[in-house]
Scaffold this active site. Structure first.
Site, PDB file in Angstrom:
ATOM      1  CG  ASP A 111      -5.625  12.107  -0.934  1.00 25.69           C
ATOM      2  OD1 ASP A 111      -5.355  11.975   0.262  1.00 25.69           O
ATOM      3  OD2 ASP A 111      -6.330  11.302  -1.575  1.00 25.69           O
ATOM      4  CG  ASP A 113      -4.131   5.761   0.986  1.00 23.26           C
ATOM      5  OD1 ASP A 113      -3.778   4.618   0.699  1.00 23.26           O
ATOM      6  OD2 ASP A 113      -3.625   6.422   1.918  1.00 23.26           O
ATOM      7  CG  ASP A 305      -9.443   9.596  -2.927  1.00 31.34           C
ATOM      8  OD1 ASP A 305      -8.669  10.172  -2.133  1.00 31.34           O
ATOM      9  OD2 ASP A 305      -9.868   8.444  -2.748  1.00 31.34           O
TER      10      ASP A 305
HETATM   11  O1  LIG Z   1      -5.768  11.244   2.960  1.00 38.85           O
HETATM   12  P1  LIG Z   1      -5.428   9.936   2.323  1.00 38.85           P
HETATM   13  O2  LIG Z   1      -3.996   9.832   1.928  1.00 38.85           O
HETATM   14  O3  LIG Z   1      -6.352   9.592   1.202  1.00 38.85           O
HETATM   15  O4  LIG Z   1      -5.662   8.889   3.507  1.00 38.85           O
HETATM   16  C1  LIG Z   1      -6.972   8.528   3.905  1.00 38.85           C
HETATM   17  C2  LIG Z   1      -6.960   7.122   4.434  1.00 38.85           C
HETATM   18  O5  LIG Z   1      -6.265   6.362   3.433  1.00 38.85           O
HETATM   19  C3  LIG Z   1      -6.009   4.990   3.732  1.00 38.85           C
HETATM   20  O6  LIG Z   1      -7.229   4.279   3.664  1.00 38.85           O
HETATM   21  C4  LIG Z   1      -7.797   4.237   2.369  1.00 38.85           C
HETATM   22  O7  LIG Z   1      -6.929   3.512   1.493  1.00 38.85           O
HETATM   23  C5  LIG Z   1      -6.724   2.116   1.850  1.00 38.85           C
HETATM   24  C6  LIG Z   1      -5.708   1.519   0.891  1.00 38.85           C
HETATM   25  O8  LIG Z   1      -6.096   1.668  -0.441  1.00 38.85           O
HETATM   26  C7  LIG Z   1      -8.075   1.385   1.805  1.00 38.85           C
HETATM   27  O9  LIG Z   1      -7.911   0.032   2.176  1.00 38.85           O
HETATM   28  C8  LIG Z   1      -9.056   2.090   2.756  1.00 38.85           C
HETATM   29  O10 LIG Z   1     -10.349   1.503   2.636  1.00 38.85           O
HETATM   30  C9  LIG Z   1      -9.167   3.579   2.409  1.00 38.85           C
HETATM   31  O11 LIG Z   1      -9.975   4.266   3.365  1.00 38.85           O
HETATM   32  C10 LIG Z   1      -5.325   4.859   5.062  1.00 38.85           C
HETATM   33  O12 LIG Z   1      -5.149   3.495   5.348  1.00 38.85           O
HETATM   34  C11 LIG Z   1      -6.085   5.570   6.158  1.00 38.85           C
HETATM   35  O13 LIG Z   1      -5.385   5.498   7.366  1.00 38.85           O
HETATM   36  C12 LIG Z   1      -6.227   7.028   5.757  1.00 38.85           C
HETATM   37  O14 LIG Z   1      -6.931   7.732   6.762  1.00 38.85           O
END
Ligand SMILES: O=P(O)(O)OC[C@H]1O[C@H](O[C@H]2O[C@H](CO)[C@@H](O)[C@H](O)[C@H]2O)[C@H](O)[C@@H](O)[C@@H]1O
Length: 366
Positions: A111, A113, A305
């Site tokens: 993954d 983020d 995560d």
């Molecule tokens: O599947 P992932 O790669 O984990 O993506 C899920 C979401 O990740 C991002 O949002 C998350 O990370 C951001 C930056 O650290 C944070 O600001 C946010 O609160 C988290 O939810 C991404 O911006 C989303 O579009 C994804 O869906």
């Protein structure tokens, strides 16, 4: 050191029986409650009365501040120790993890983020460190490696910048393989693979994205992100007093789109097509494309995560094959078998995997 930063060591082998790779059904750690399911199905976009309270409760649960406060009340240390017995550190149990790969090709799924990059306030600034990039590049030299993200595939590629990987963006709804096939793979079709099962939703997602931007523009801190086949509505920087209003707005937009559903990640709402496709399906698709549909040949290792990663952990459990690793500092209800605390530990695990592979003489190669 704060209470949350304390690493509770896994008790010694003699005291605690080694966990099965896939105890099924997954044991529930003491004090860990199953999260409320927030999926809104067709037609239920805004109608369900009394649901806003539930949404706000769930929005709070995805906030670390609230999670920490709740955990402190519920005797954090005991809960964490109990949880760690069920989901031991993948570093602490490294030998056990790799032992499962005997005679099998490891395939690595990551993954983005919260796994490869730390969680930050601004989604556009979630950069991956150069050291992490080097670690992922080394992993990909030895094992087929895929990034599986909720983000738009192009955006996650901009962050990761490694052409040799497979990318599954938009929660697996946009899969693309590297131009050059991996030497570790068995299937020619893995080369240049492109799969977009939700392409007919593109115009609808565009419309919804525009409506959400317009509707939420007066809520300070709200951010709408177009992830191509899905849309994220972030509330990390929104004052808690406005959470309920934001949830209402998102639901009011979605009531006109019964073919879209709403799920929740880390302080983010995720608007997705109702098709039966998720990170778990993407994992299965990629394994098949790589020529590893047969469990006897492969050991998938999936590290993530977020709630959306649970779909992949569940697939591994169902297959009875693979290693699911949840990245979390706090006890969470999960179908993963192991845990790592944060991206720094993910990097350590990846580097150890590379080192183990280098030193490994006996394991057959494809
Ligand atoms: O599947 P992932 O790669 O984990 O993506 C899920 C979401 O990740 C991002 O949002 C998350 O990370 C951001 C930056 O650290 C944070 O600001 C946010 O609160 C988290 O939810 C991404 O911006 C989303 O579009 C994804 O869906």
């Amino acid at each position: 050191m704060t209470k949350q930063a304390v690493v509770v060591p896994v008790p010694p082998e003699a005291a605690v029986p080694a966990p099965q790779l896939f105890p099924y059904p997954p044991p529930r750690a003491a004090g860990v409650r199953r999260k409320q399911c927030l999926t809104i199905g067709a037609g239920a976009g805004a109608g369900a009365p009394g649901r806003v309270g539930g949404w706000v409760e769930s929005m709070r649960a995805s906030s670390p501040t609230h999670a920490r406060a709740a955990a402190a009340l519920a005797d954090d240390d005991d809960r964490r120790a109990a949880w760690m017995v069920q989901h031991p550190s993948a570093l602490g149990k490294f030998e056990q993890v790799v032992a499962a790969s005997k005679g099998k090709q490891i395939v690595v799924f990551l993954d983005y983020d919260g796994t490869l990059s730390p969680i930050v306030d601004d989604p556009d600034a979630a950069y991956m460190s150069d050291t992490m990039r080097r670690a992922v590049r080394s992993v990909a030299k030895h094992f087929p490696t895929a990034i599986v993200s909720g983000r738009c595939r192009d955006k996650v590629f901009e962050f990761v910048k490694l052409a040799e990987l497979y990318y599954a963006g938009s929660h697996g709804m946009d899969i693309k393989g590297p131009a050059k096939a991996y030497r570790h793979t068995k299937a020619a079709k893995a080369k240049g693979v492109l799969f977009q099962p939700a392409s007919q939703f593109l115009p609808m997602i565009e419309q919804v994205h525009e409506s959400l931007v317009e509707k939420t523009k007066d809520i300070p801190g709200a951010k709408v992100e177009n992830n191509k086949f899905c849309v994220s509505v972030h509330f990390r920087c929104v004052d808690e007093k406005s959470w309920s209003a934001l949830a209402d707005m998102v639901k009011s937009v979605l009531k006109d789109y019964p073919k879209l559903k709403l799920t929740q990640g880390r302080m983010v709402f995720e608007v997705r097509p109702t098709i039966k496709w998720d990170k778990g399906k993407a994992l299965e698709f990629l394994l098949e494309s790589l020529g590893f549909a047969d469990c006897a040949d492969v050991l998938p290792v999936y590290i993530g995560d977020d709630r959306t990663d649970e779909d992949a952990f569940k697939v591994l459990r169902k297959r009875g094959n693979g290693v699911g690793i949840l990245v979390s500092k706090h006890p969470k209800d999960t179908s993963a078998s192991y845990s790592l605390q944060e991206p720094a530990e993910v990097m350590e695990f990846l580097l150890r995997l590379v080192e183990w592979e280098r030193l490994s003489k006996a394991r057959p190669k494809w």
